[in-house]
Design an enzyme around this catalytic site. Sequence first.
Site, PDB file in Angstrom:
ATOM      1  N   LYS A  92       0.831  -1.202   0.000  1.00 20.86           N
ATOM      2  CA  LYS A  92       0.000   0.000   0.000  1.00 20.86           C
ATOM      3  C   LYS A  92       0.867   1.254   0.000  1.00 20.86           C
ATOM      4  CE  LYS A  92      -3.606   2.090   2.937  1.00 20.86           C
ATOM      5  NZ  LYS A  92      -4.403   1.860   4.167  1.00 20.86           N
ATOM      6  N   SER A 167      -8.978   2.847   3.533  1.00 19.30           N
ATOM      7  CA  SER A 167      -8.006   3.435   2.641  1.00 19.30           C
ATOM      8  C   SER A 167      -7.208   2.410   1.830  1.00 19.30           C
ATOM      9  CB  SER A 167      -7.036   4.315   3.431  1.00 19.30           C
ATOM     10  OG  SER A 167      -6.335   3.555   4.395  1.00 19.30           O
ATOM     11  N   SER A 191      -9.585   0.425   7.780  1.00 24.73           N
ATOM     12  CA  SER A 191      -9.101   0.571   6.411  1.00 24.73           C
ATOM     13  C   SER A 191      -8.637  -0.713   5.735  1.00 24.73           C
ATOM     14  CB  SER A 191      -7.963   1.596   6.359  1.00 24.73           C
ATOM     15  OG  SER A 191      -8.470   2.883   6.563  1.00 24.73           O
TER      16      SER A 191
END
Length: 494
Positions: A92, A167, A191
């Site tokens: 990520k 996210s 997230s």
Amino acid sequence: MTDTTSLPEPVGTGPEGWPSATELAGRIASGEAGAREVLEGYLARIDALDPALNAFCHVEHDQARQVADAADARVAAGGPLPPFLGVPIAIKDLHPVRGRPLCSASNAVEHRVMDADAPAVKALREAGFVFVGATTSPEFGTVSVTESLRHGVTRSPWDLNRSPGGSSGGAAAAVAAGLLPVAHGSDGAGSIREPASFCGLVGLKPSRGRVPSDAHYMEGFATEGVLTRTVLDTAAILDVLAAAPQSTWYSAPPADEPYRRQAQRDPRRLRVGLNLQPAFPAEVHPAAVALARRAADLLADLGHEVVEQSIPGLDPDWFQPRFEILYATGSADCAVVDESAAEPLNRTLRQAARETDSLTYVRTMLELQWRSAEMYRAWEAVDVLLTPTNPVLAPSEGALWQGQDADPWLPLRRAEETASLTALANMLGLPAISIPLVEQPGGLPLGVQLIGGRWCDGTVLALAGQLERAHPWRHRRPSMPMTIESAGRNTSWI
């Protein structure tokens, strides 16, 4: 238009669907499949499908091929192998990766090339994973959709008009579309679990201090993990992460046995508490309520005792302002060099953080800890808490940002609504997993969440594994191959 009707399935695809990370690791270690062969299949899918999904902000074709070739040479040489040698993964875009600029999905940071991996990233590299690139995130990971000025809109492979969540939305979109068998993510208020829910995946937030980190971000609310399609993959990778050296002030106690083993064994009869209390002011959508009640019935069918269970001391109007004092500091670890280039919400949050004096901040953190002691009592009455993962359905593109010119806090408040059933586990440091147990009418995914007691990651994984065996979900996936059109990087909504 991109015609993907002839796009091959990933190596190892079988009757149950796309291969899992553990299955691929076994194939590569045995010589049944080559790491380079596996990688090329995923790179082909990334090149064909990602223009529409925008799950990646960076793909390392050549570097990944070199690592895959080295993995094949290592297999040929014989000897002990790391557990996930040759399996593709992406990291990520909020976490340092050695030799890669850290972007944090922002135009406001300096994008320095990192000279070392973050601890969890290092653990994944040492486990043998092949890094194929970086997945998209919202700027600083602030909100529950993956949309940013820098990287544009990331879309769900289940419905290109909807967000995969955030996210870790790029990670979830990539795994859900078969661009990867597994992807790295992180979770400060949901997230990992939110995008897992919206994309039909498995997403675990481990216990506080279970996964190595340089520091306890957001006072220990945030941790790292993975997005997968199976509970076994999630458990086996938690074994990798939990075994890595810890450098922070405190860490979780070691497990009595590997999580992989626990996930493969049915748990004892458990007392499961059904709970629909949001931590933020929010209404739980009827579809989410129905899904949680259906999950409760399935648990009862397996012999578990299911009861209604409230959380003592949970008051959304009390929690929200205190959470926001902490959350406003979420970009503190980012090297912002031009704050005017940050997105409006993050400029608002950083200004709010500057206006909060240190005594107020410390008092707020103490109050959260004191209230947590009251809330933990819920797990004295039950072993696991059952909730919907999200109280709302996956949002459409740009919906989060509407009206922010008049009220710059609106995007955060909408993100809080999405996170209103996940954020509590972050505050309490409890293990929580989202699983795609119940199939929604119309096919759009929405997960159910299991929250365990303190340090009970194994219990959560064992129960999730039992549910997966009784009600398999791995065969569910977006319609692929398909003909798609790149939607571009529309950022007019910010």
